[in-house]
Design an enzyme around this catalytic site. Sequence first.
Site: not given
Length: 330
Positions: A108, A135, A138, A231, A272, A317
């Site tokens: 990440r 991402h 996700q 988001d 998310c 997730r």
Amino acid sequence: MGVNIRGRNFLKLLDYTPEEIRYLLDLAKQFKNMKRNGVPHRYLEGKNIVLLFEKTSTRTRCAFEVAGMDLGVGVTYLDPSSSQMGKKESIPDTARVLGRMYDGIEYRGFDQEIVEELARYAGVPVWNGLTDQFHPTQMLADLLTMEEKFGRLKGLNFTFMGDARNNMGNSLMVACAKMGINFTACAPKELFPAQWLIDEAKKIAKENGCFIRLTEDVEEGAKDADVIYTDIWVSMGEPDEVWETRIRLLKKYQVNAAVMKLAKPAAIFMHCLPSFHDTKTTIGAQIAEKFGLKEMEVTDEVFESKQSVVFDEAENRMHTIKAVIYATLC
Ligand code: CP
Ligand code: NVA
């Protein structure tokens, strides 16, 4: 022919076919059932993975750790301050060292090119746990959640409201295009995704019988949506100074009860996470004090409503990341 992604990287959904994404979703469902029914699945005993984080995380880190441990895998976590990468050691050198010790590497961080470079040198599968541009893990959780709620993906109307040119907006546009979901980015022009990605997503969408639409108009964007997604307005790695402009640009794209009313009656709200829906966080409180805004991208009312599926999404997730680890390492 069956799908086989053993040994592959998982860097962005653009690299995966709809059939491969379908395979990962089905695998995640199987793992979710096993977990729910207490069926052990330590299929990867003896393997080791490393989680390299240059940005902070709750969900992604925990999902990789729990998924890895459930599969019997040894997991090492390197936090943003505890590896030599970037400061004293180049990406290619780090990749070649970690690739000698581990069977898989999660990364990440910042530019997508970093994770792509890691993957070129590691010699073992590399998984993107979020970059500035994409991402992908996700996306699997979001697709699984939508499929659980609606029993299908094809033909759904999906609307992303907010900062559409960031990792989430970009990734959701690609994920929808791949899976036959009609995608609308509802955002100010300044925050539309990059033109090359829009062109690419439109091409993919055409192959899969859906459309990509961009609009600045909230009513047009939210009308008849099955899913309203948002988001945070300022992402990790962006400077604090951008808050003021971002609030000015995005205030009218806040997901509130009026927006949810424009969507279909059975519409769901997705995010998310983490989310600024109240002032119970340090940043939330600071923004409230500085700009007089107590809720940002989503109101507390919508976040806490029955339409909100954000915690199902968060749980997924783990199941979907487990599918990625297993399918690429088995
Ligand atoms: N959604 C998500 O990636 O959360 P974290 O930043 O907590 O990992
Ligand atoms: N766009 C957000 C996503 C967090 C999961 C960020 O990059 O901070």
